[in-house]
Scaffold this motif. Structure first.
Motif, short mmCIF file in Angstrom:
data_model
loop_
_atom_site.label_atom_id
_atom_site.label_comp_id
_atom_site.label_asym_id
_atom_site.label_seq_id
_atom_site.Cartn_x
_atom_site.Cartn_y
_atom_site.Cartn_z
N PRO A 1 12.87 -30.85 36.07
CA PRO A 1 11.79 -31.81 36.25
C PRO A 1 10.53 -31.16 36.79
O PRO A 1 10.56 -30.06 37.34
N ALA B 1 8.12 -34.28 40.88
CA ALA B 1 9.10 -35.33 40.69
C ALA B 1 9.64 -35.83 42.03
O ALA B 1 9.81 -35.06 42.98
N GLN C 1 15.24 -40.50 39.52
CA GLN C 1 14.26 -39.43 39.46
C GLN C 1 12.99 -39.96 38.79
O GLN C 1 13.04 -40.48 37.67
N ALA D 1 8.72 -39.27 37.89
CA ALA D 1 7.73 -38.22 37.69
C ALA D 1 6.80 -38.09 38.88
O ALA D 1 6.24 -37.02 39.15
N VAL E 1 16.99 -46.42 32.16
CA VAL E 1 15.62 -45.91 32.04
C VAL E 1 14.84 -46.73 31.03
O VAL E 1 13.65 -47.04 31.24
N HIS F 1 11.31 -48.72 31.77
CA HIS F 1 10.08 -48.54 30.98
C HIS F 1 9.60 -49.87 30.40
O HIS F 1 8.38 -50.11 30.33
N LYS G 1 7.32 -44.15 35.16
CA LYS G 1 7.54 -42.91 35.90
C LYS G 1 9.02 -42.53 35.97
O LYS G 1 9.35 -41.38 36.26
N MET H 1 12.40 -41.17 35.14
CA MET H 1 12.87 -40.16 34.19
C MET H 1 14.38 -40.23 33.98
O MET H 1 14.88 -40.02 32.88
N ARG H 2 15.09 -40.54 35.04
CA ARG H 2 16.56 -40.58 34.95
C ARG H 2 17.11 -41.37 36.15
O ARG H 2 16.56 -41.28 37.25
#
Length: 492
Positions: free
Chosen positions: A26, A30, A68, A70, A127, A131, A137, A139-140
């Motif tokens: 990442p 992050a 996680q 960003a 995720v 979104h 932001k 990511m996982r």
């Protein structure tokens, strides 16, 4: 939500010896967030009994959502994440700090979760939801499970309890929790196999070292392909892929091989006997024994379809009524041994592989609904002893107990179907285990997990197109676990 440092989490077990891939590291900025929610994982009577046998008492449990991002979320994004994670009308049971606290006596907190080399299917789904809610932001997100246990006997091993609550194929123990999803395992390097220089010995040694299961016919064939036709050394990736693609699981060499009984060659193979009814009475079958699922002749009907143009076939369009001619697809398979070893992921893969087969029939089809079936040995439900259940019956230590198989397989099959919008609408289950008058034990020691699906496809799509020279072959899939070479709970 609690921020953590960027140190990579250490898994207390070495990953299995298999091909490994890790997500890209990442970005430096992050952020890692942790959200905890009270759970009732410890309330399972079956788990309590197994924990007691291992020398532990279960005091509580919770799940931790390891996210996680960003960059650090703003207040609005944090509120959306909190709304998602609390999931119920009990917000007080979800917070940024752990609810489990060490109690008096010899207590431990055991945390288990998915291995970090691969993003789980659950994370992909979570995720996507984030979104859709505008939290781009993220990511996982991986979900770990935490258990508060108290030792009730001297020398009780925490590792022994941890083995009860996680699947070593796809999960591991995190003594310090998941601190980061940074890459912590180097992908295995591919090399060439010196077939041109060393001949069949090179393939024999590779097969033995990597467990590829090549027999003499396999090696004869690959020697001819690479030495005589391609005139080059194969790569380890090619050899591994050939072992899977040409395995009994995928090719049915045994099922389609000649049958010789007492020196006499039988007129038909096992596969030919199975195909015989279709060949003699095809009836309304449009696809059978040549694709990923079968199909029955359907009917014409009116359906709602969006307007499309040849110039922009994927562009949005207004819906209108069109006449369509659809066939009905049907497929069923079993996923027995993986479900005996790791019931939840085994059933997920059983359902997922069957969904994949249904959707890839012809030039593509649509899933509609699913069925499931389970056959296990004696359940030994706590507080519900049945007269034929012999407590002296022993079961393989490497396999899950029948009660766990029944519960976790049911959950796994439904969970995977839900992710694809496929409802599981009916099924069956059987449990039997008895001592016959002859003294023989009659029981499903290895369970049966059956997954079936019903779908629909355009009649014009029943035939696949022939590949053309110059086209690329793209292999799509998840974790590079072995399929056909020893099997695997997450093989699909």
């Amino acid at each position: 939500l609690q921020f953590s440092g960027s140190r990579a989490a250490a898994c207390s077990e070495d990953p299995p010896n298999r091909a490994r891939r890790a997500p890209p590291a990442p970005a430096a900025m992050a952020a890692m967030l942790h959200t905890y929610r009270v759970a009732d994982l410890h309330a399972s009577p079956a788990l309590q009994q197994k924990a007691s046998e291992a020398g532990f008492k279960l005091l509580g449990s919770e799940v931790c959502f390891n996210s996680q991002l960003a960059a650090a979320p703003d207040a609005a994004e944090e509120a959306k994440l909190q709304y998602l994670f609390q999931e119920t009308f009990e917000p007080e049971k979800c917070g940024k700090r752990p609810f489990l606290q060490f109690a008096a006596g010899e207590t431990s907190i055991v945390e288990v979760g998915p291995r970090q080399q691969f993003t789980s299917a659950w994370s992909t789904n979570a995720v996507s939801i984030c979104h859709s809610l505008g939290v781009a932001k993220v990511m996982r997100i991986e979900r770990s499970r935490r258990y508060l246990v108290q030792a009730t006997s001297p020398g009780a091993s925490v590792q022994k309890f941890a083995a009860l609550v996680h699947d070593r194929m796809t999960e591991c123990v995190y003594p310090d929790g998941i601190k980061s999803f940074d890459q912590h395992a180097e992908p295995a390097k591919w090399t060439t196999v010196p077939v041109m220089e060393q001949g069949r010995q090179a393939l024999e040694e590779l097969s033995k070292r990597e467990g590829l299961g090549y027999d003499s016919q396999d090696i004869d064939y690959y020697m001819r392909v690479f030495r005589e036709e391609l005139k080059r050394n194969p790569t380890t990736v090619e050899c591994f892929d050939l072992a899977q693609g040409n395995s009994e699981h995928s090719r049915h060499w045994f099922f389609g091989g000649r049958v010789v009984i007492d020196g006499e060659v039988m007129p038909k193979t096992l596969f030919e006997w199975v195909k015989r009814p279709f060949k003699e009475h095809p009836s309304n079958s449009t696809i059978a024994f040549k694709d990923n699922s079968s199909a029955l002749r359907g009917f014409q009907h009116m359906a709602l379809f969006p307007e499309q143009s040849a110039a922009a076939p994927a562009a949005p369009g207004a819906f209108h009524e069109v006449k369509r001619d659809f066939d009905i697809t049907l497929t069923v398979e079993t996923h027995n041994f993986p479900c005996g070893i790791a019931p939840f992921p085994g059933a997920e893969t059983g359902a997922g592989g069957r969904i994949r087969d249904g959707e890839s029939t012809g030039q593509g089809s649509l899933v509609v609904a699913a069925i499931a079936g389970y056959a296990t040995g004696n359940l030994h439900i706590p507080g519900y002893a049945l007269p034929w259940e012999d407590p002296k019956f022993e079961y393989p230590a490497t396999m899950a107990p029948p009660l766990q198989v029944l519960i976790d397989c049911s959950n796994g099959a439904s969970d995977y179907g839900n992710k694809f919008g496929e409802p599981l609408i009916c099924g069956w289950t059987r449990s039997v285990g008895a001592r016959m008058p002859s003294g023989e034990r009659f029981e499903w020691v290895k369970p049966i997990m059956l997954s079936g699906g019903l779908g629909q496809m355009d009649h014009a799509h029943i035939e696949k197109r022939e590949p053309e020279k110059g086209q690329l072959i793209v292999k799509i899939g998840g974790p590079a676990y072995r399929i056909g070479v020893g099997g695997g709970a997450a093989s699909s």
